[in-house]
Design a protein around this motif. Structure first.
Motif, PDB file in Angstrom:
ATOM      1  N   PHE A  15      27.801 -18.610  -1.721  1.00  0.00           N
ATOM      2  CA  PHE A  15      28.457 -18.591  -3.028  1.00  0.00           C
ATOM      3  C   PHE A  15      27.922 -17.530  -3.981  1.00  0.00           C
ATOM      4  O   PHE A  15      28.426 -17.406  -5.092  1.00  0.00           O
ATOM      5  N   VAL A  16      26.926 -16.750  -3.589  1.00  0.00           N
ATOM      6  CA  VAL A  16      26.283 -15.854  -4.550  1.00  0.00           C
ATOM      7  C   VAL A  16      26.923 -14.475  -4.644  1.00  0.00           C
ATOM      8  O   VAL A  16      26.687 -13.775  -5.618  1.00  0.00           O
ATOM      9  N   ASN A  17      27.706 -14.075  -3.673  1.00  0.00           N
ATOM     10  CA  ASN A  17      28.310 -12.745  -3.776  1.00  0.00           C
ATOM     11  C   ASN A  17      29.823 -12.821  -3.612  1.00  0.00           C
ATOM     12  O   ASN A  17      30.370 -13.800  -3.120  1.00  0.00           O
ATOM     13  N   TRP A  18      30.479 -11.757  -4.016  1.00  0.00           N
ATOM     14  CA  TRP A  18      31.940 -11.749  -4.045  1.00  0.00           C
ATOM     15  C   TRP A  18      32.554 -11.713  -2.651  1.00  0.00           C
ATOM     16  O   TRP A  18      33.673 -12.215  -2.454  1.00  0.00           O
ATOM     17  N   PHE A  19      31.886 -11.120  -1.694  1.00  0.00           N
ATOM     18  CA  PHE A  19      32.439 -11.067  -0.337  1.00  0.00           C
ATOM     19  C   PHE A  19      32.541 -12.472   0.269  1.00  0.00           C
ATOM     20  O   PHE A  19      33.571 -12.849   0.825  1.00  0.00           O
ATOM     21  N   ALA A  20      31.474 -13.241   0.142  1.00  0.00           N
ATOM     22  CA  ALA A  20      31.478 -14.603   0.677  1.00  0.00           C
ATOM     23  C   ALA A  20      32.449 -15.496  -0.097  1.00  0.00           C
ATOM     24  O   ALA A  20      33.169 -16.297   0.497  1.00  0.00           O
ATOM     25  N   ARG A  21      32.487 -15.335  -1.418  1.00  0.00           N
ATOM     26  CA  ARG A  21      33.431 -16.113  -2.219  1.00  0.00           C
ATOM     27  C   ARG A  21      34.872 -15.772  -1.859  1.00  0.00           C
ATOM     28  O   ARG A  21      35.725 -16.660  -1.766  1.00  0.00           O
ATOM     29  N   GLY A  22      35.149 -14.492  -1.687  1.00  0.00           N
ATOM     30  CA  GLY A  22      36.494 -14.067  -1.297  1.00  0.00           C
ATOM     31  C   GLY A  22      36.901 -14.643   0.046  1.00  0.00           C
ATOM     32  O   GLY A  22      38.042 -15.080   0.231  1.00  0.00           O
ATOM     33  N   TYR A  23      35.968 -14.666   0.981  1.00  0.00           N
ATOM     34  CA  TYR A  23      36.236 -15.256   2.292  1.00  0.00           C
ATOM     35  C   TYR A  23      36.549 -16.746   2.155  1.00  0.00           C
ATOM     36  O   TYR A  23      37.487 -17.246   2.785  1.00  0.00           O
ATOM     37  N   VAL A  88      26.756 -16.574   6.564  1.00  0.00           N
ATOM     38  CA  VAL A  88      26.393 -15.371   7.325  1.00  0.00           C
ATOM     39  C   VAL A  88      26.821 -14.114   6.571  1.00  0.00           C
ATOM     40  O   VAL A  88      26.068 -13.134   6.503  1.00  0.00           O
ATOM     41  N   ILE A  89      28.010 -14.132   5.979  1.00  0.00           N
ATOM     42  CA  ILE A  89      28.470 -12.985   5.185  1.00  0.00           C
ATOM     43  C   ILE A  89      27.537 -12.758   4.006  1.00  0.00           C
ATOM     44  O   ILE A  89      27.165 -11.619   3.706  1.00  0.00           O
ATOM     45  N   GLY A  90      27.137 -13.838   3.322  1.00  0.00           N
ATOM     46  CA  GLY A  90      26.204 -13.708   2.202  1.00  0.00           C
ATOM     47  C   GLY A  90      24.851 -13.172   2.628  1.00  0.00           C
ATOM     48  O   GLY A  90      24.258 -12.337   1.943  1.00  0.00           O
ATOM     49  N   TRP A  91      24.365 -13.634   3.758  1.00  0.00           N
ATOM     50  CA  TRP A  91      23.080 -13.142   4.260  1.00  0.00           C
ATOM     51  C   TRP A  91      23.163 -11.655   4.607  1.00  0.00           C
ATOM     52  O   TRP A  91      22.263 -10.884   4.264  1.00  0.00           O
ATOM     53  N   CYS A  92      24.237 -11.257   5.283  1.00  0.00           N
ATOM     54  CA  CYS A  92      24.404  -9.843   5.646  1.00  0.00           C
ATOM     55  C   CYS A  92      24.521  -8.969   4.402  1.00  0.00           C
ATOM     56  O   CYS A  92      23.919  -7.889   4.338  1.00  0.00           O
ATOM     57  N   THR A  93      25.266  -9.431   3.414  1.00  0.00           N
ATOM     58  CA  THR A  93      25.419  -8.662   2.182  1.00  0.00           C
ATOM     59  C   THR A  93      24.089  -8.518   1.465  1.00  0.00           C
ATOM     60  O   THR A  93      23.730  -7.431   1.004  1.00  0.00           O
TER      61      THR A  93
END
Length: 104
Positions: A15-23, A88-93
């Motif tokens: 929930f901390v970045n826009w990529f993960a939220r967008g997903y 996983v997306i949040g961790w990668c970002t």
């Protein structure tokens, strides 16, 4: 460090970045669209739209769908798969941002 704080910190990556939220927003929209399609729309033959949320949240959702259980497990598989993939997306970002900042 307690187990609860470790789990909270790990899930906060979803929930901390826009990529993960967008997903997560895309996954929720697909899940709602699938529910509306299966509940309110009459099809003369089978609709394969229910497969789309499973494919978007693969591979976790596909593993959970293979388990025996009621049809409500399909929705749970999509939710769990979306949360794990968003983490996983949040961790990668976060990792890529930290490496980019270290190079500057």
């Amino acid at each position: 460090m307690s187990n609860n704080s470790r789990i909270q910190r790990t899930l906060s990556l979803a929930f901390v970045n826009w990529f993960a939220r967008g997903y997560l927003v895309v996954c929720c929209a697909l899940l709602i669209w699938t529910w509306v399609d299966s509940t309110f729309v009459e099809h003369p033959d089978a609709s394969l739209f229910g497969v789309v949320p499973l494919l978007v949240t693969a591979p976790v959702s596909l593993v959970l769908v293979a388990l025996p259980g009621p049809s409500a497990l399909l929705y749970a598989a999509v939710v769990v798969g979306a949360l794990i993939n968003a983490t996983v997306i949040g961790w990668c970002t976060r990792t890529l941002q930290q490496r980019g900042a270290a190079r500057r």
